[in-house]
Write an enzyme that holds these catalytic residues in place. Sequence first.
Site, PDB file in Angstrom:
ATOM      1  N   GLY A  73       0.813  -1.219   0.000  1.00  0.00           N
ATOM      2  CA  GLY A  73       0.000   0.000   0.000  1.00  0.00           C
ATOM      3  C   GLY A  73       0.842   1.263   0.000  1.00  0.00           C
ATOM      4  O   GLY A  73       0.526   2.241  -0.698  1.00  0.00           O
ATOM      5  N   GLN A 182      -7.645   0.229   3.625  1.00  0.00           N
ATOM      6  CA  GLN A 182      -8.518  -0.292   4.696  1.00  0.00           C
ATOM      7  C   GLN A 182      -9.878  -0.737   4.178  1.00  0.00           C
ATOM      8  O   GLN A 182     -10.602  -1.450   4.871  1.00  0.00           O
ATOM      9  CB  GLN A 182      -8.744   0.780   5.774  1.00  0.00           C
ATOM     10  CG  GLN A 182      -7.548   1.032   6.665  1.00  0.00           C
ATOM     11  CD  GLN A 182      -7.195  -0.142   7.561  1.00  0.00           C
ATOM     12  OE1 GLN A 182      -8.049  -0.951   7.943  1.00  0.00           O
ATOM     13  NE2 GLN A 182      -5.932  -0.260   7.903  1.00  0.00           N
ATOM     14  N   SER A 202      -3.744  -3.263  -0.558  1.00  0.00           N
ATOM     15  CA  SER A 202      -2.640  -4.045  -0.015  1.00  0.00           C
ATOM     16  C   SER A 202      -3.112  -5.434   0.406  1.00  0.00           C
ATOM     17  O   SER A 202      -4.218  -5.578   0.932  1.00  0.00           O
ATOM     18  CB  SER A 202      -2.058  -3.302   1.191  1.00  0.00           C
ATOM     19  OG  SER A 202      -1.002  -4.037   1.744  1.00  0.00           O
ATOM     20  N   GLY A 203      -2.258  -6.436   0.198  1.00  0.00           N
ATOM     21  CA  GLY A 203      -2.634  -7.816   0.498  1.00  0.00           C
ATOM     22  C   GLY A 203      -2.853  -8.121   1.968  1.00  0.00           C
ATOM     23  O   GLY A 203      -3.794  -8.818   2.337  1.00  0.00           O
ATOM     24  N   HIS A 204      -1.974  -7.568   2.811  1.00  0.00           N
ATOM     25  CA  HIS A 204      -1.986  -8.029   4.211  1.00  0.00           C
ATOM     26  C   HIS A 204      -3.107  -7.435   5.063  1.00  0.00           C
ATOM     27  O   HIS A 204      -3.254  -7.797   6.223  1.00  0.00           O
ATOM     28  CB  HIS A 204      -0.614  -7.809   4.865  1.00  0.00           C
ATOM     29  CG  HIS A 204      -0.287  -6.402   5.227  1.00  0.00           C
ATOM     30  ND1 HIS A 204      -0.384  -5.942   6.512  1.00  0.00           N
ATOM     31  CD2 HIS A 204       0.140  -5.347   4.492  1.00  0.00           C
ATOM     32  CE1 HIS A 204      -0.010  -4.661   6.550  1.00  0.00           C
ATOM     33  NE2 HIS A 204       0.310  -4.287   5.337  1.00  0.00           N
ATOM     34  N   THR A 240      11.039  -8.593 -10.993  1.00  0.00           N
ATOM     35  CA  THR A 240      10.438  -9.916 -11.131  1.00  0.00           C
ATOM     36  C   THR A 240       9.207 -10.004 -10.256  1.00  0.00           C
ATOM     37  O   THR A 240       9.238  -9.606  -9.092  1.00  0.00           O
ATOM     38  CB  THR A 240      11.462 -10.995 -10.715  1.00  0.00           C
ATOM     39  OG1 THR A 240      12.615 -10.840 -11.543  1.00  0.00           O
ATOM     40  CG2 THR A 240      10.887 -12.396 -10.875  1.00  0.00           C
ATOM     41  N   CYS A 328       2.331   3.258  13.106  1.00  0.00           N
ATOM     42  CA  CYS A 328       3.505   4.089  12.852  1.00  0.00           C
ATOM     43  C   CYS A 328       3.739   5.099  13.962  1.00  0.00           C
ATOM     44  O   CYS A 328       4.837   5.588  14.134  1.00  0.00           O
ATOM     45  CB  CYS A 328       3.353   4.822  11.530  1.00  0.00           C
ATOM     46  SG  CYS A 328       2.458   3.879  10.309  1.00  0.00           S
TER      47      CYS A 328
HETATM   48  C1  LIG Z   1      -1.749  -0.206   6.047  1.00  0.00           C
HETATM   49  C2  LIG Z   1      -2.082   1.015   5.300  1.00  0.00           C
HETATM   50  C3  LIG Z   1      -1.210   1.521   4.321  1.00  0.00           C
HETATM   51  C4  LIG Z   1       0.134   0.917   4.041  1.00  0.00           C
HETATM   52  O1  LIG Z   1       0.031  -0.321   3.409  1.00  0.00           O
HETATM   53  P1  LIG Z   1       1.302  -1.330   3.442  1.00  0.00           P
HETATM   54  O2  LIG Z   1       0.912  -2.455   2.559  1.00  0.00           O
HETATM   55  O3  LIG Z   1       1.459  -1.747   4.880  1.00  0.00           O
HETATM   56  O4  LIG Z   1       2.480  -0.570   2.937  1.00  0.00           O
HETATM   57  C5  LIG Z   1      -1.604   2.655   3.625  1.00  0.00           C
HETATM   58  N1  LIG Z   1      -2.782   3.250   3.859  1.00  0.00           N
HETATM   59  C6  LIG Z   1      -3.654   2.787   4.776  1.00  0.00           C
HETATM   60  C7  LIG Z   1      -4.959   3.477   4.975  1.00  0.00           C
HETATM   61  C8  LIG Z   1      -3.324   1.668   5.538  1.00  0.00           C
HETATM   62  O5  LIG Z   1      -4.178   1.222   6.460  1.00  0.00           O
END
Ligand SMILES: *Cc1c(COP(=O)(O)O)cnc(C)c1O
Length: 389
Positions: A73, A182, A202-204, A240, A328
């Site tokens: 993300g 989110q 973002s995947g996680h 890659t 953070c």
């Molecule tokens: C977690 C988050 C990100 C960052 O994503 P990462 O994959 O951890 O780099 C950016 N924006 C929001 C709103 C998030 O919650």
Amino acid sequence: MMGKVIYLDNAATTKVYDEVVEAMLPYFTEYYGNPSAVYTFAGQANKAVTIAREQIAKVIGARTDEIYFTGGGSESDNWALKAVIEEYGEKKGKHIITTTVEHHAILHTCEYLESLGCEITYVNVDEEGMIRMDELKAAIRPDTVLISVMTANNEVGTIQPVEEIGALAHEHEIIFHTDAVQAFGHIPIDVEKMHIDLLSASGHKINGPKGIGMMYINKSVKIKSFIHGGAQERQRRAGTLNVPGIVGFGKAAEIALRDMEKRSKYEEELRNHLAERVMNEIKYAKFNGSKTSRLPNNANFSFQYVEGESMLILLDQRGICSSSGSACTSGSIDPSHVLTAMGVPEELAHGSIRLTLSELNTLEEIDYTVDELKKIIERLRSMSPLYQG
Ligand SMILES: *Cc1c(COP(=O)(O)O)cnc(C)c1O
């Protein structure tokens, strides 16, 4: 409860589903070919990437050739802002509009762009964390090149009126980016209906692996590569491909879309139970954010006469994972920039806690957490010179 972890920090990251891990495993050991290679063996990996792209595109109503894989993300957010300035800055202008409650991946990129001569307007939010639309409208200038507003906030869960913002941006021929990290897979998103040009995910944050993300880039937006090198991702993101990560992200996206309704209903029930108990049973508490336009799994409270970090540590001693806001800012003594922007007084913001649920949580876990939180707050308050009972 000793030894057992109660995980209530799903806005920070999520457990990778077993189904997702199973889908990924063959791409480490069996189909490990580089998807860019020409031989048949690499075709397996290439096919898997195509399927993942389809699974992800479907979540937001995009075309598969509008999905670009990134390292997460934060990278997508950086890419969106920097590349729009690079491509359109000279032609259109270097004014960006964003909000005061964005993730640091946006805010710190904006600060960097300011140091390069860009102008940024930070639109304020109301006490629920909702963007002030009148301020947004007033901020638009002839040289405004980009509006970047998050779909949902990571600290207080407030969902922004994205469709309205997108329509306004397009009315003025301004590119619209949304940080949907989110929101993606948690609430319905339709890039066409919502007039979204660029979207980060973002995947996680959806029970997929870490270190894999994507940016949706609408066909009409001409932005250049952020990472230079090979010709991967239609020459827009070299390197890659992280095939296992992409496969996992795709699988997680498929599950998120499939289960969205029943999952959010369950999370909302748990969250509402949590919020009701906390507000009924703990004095001098404030429920932060919107009651209606809110992510189903987010609860955020401020408690007077307690220190947020002390709460987190005592909860941790009972096996409960929580957060004081964004990961953070943990460890720093500044109160959350989001709560501050919402007008939460500093001393109250210092006593804040974010609990973000998943469908893996149970009612028993929530009740145990509230029981423990009550005791912790009582204990902390009894030690506070400000608290009179
Ligand atoms: C977690 C988050 C990100 C960052 O994503 P990462 O994959 O951890 O780099 C950016 N924006 C929001 C709103 C998030 O919650």
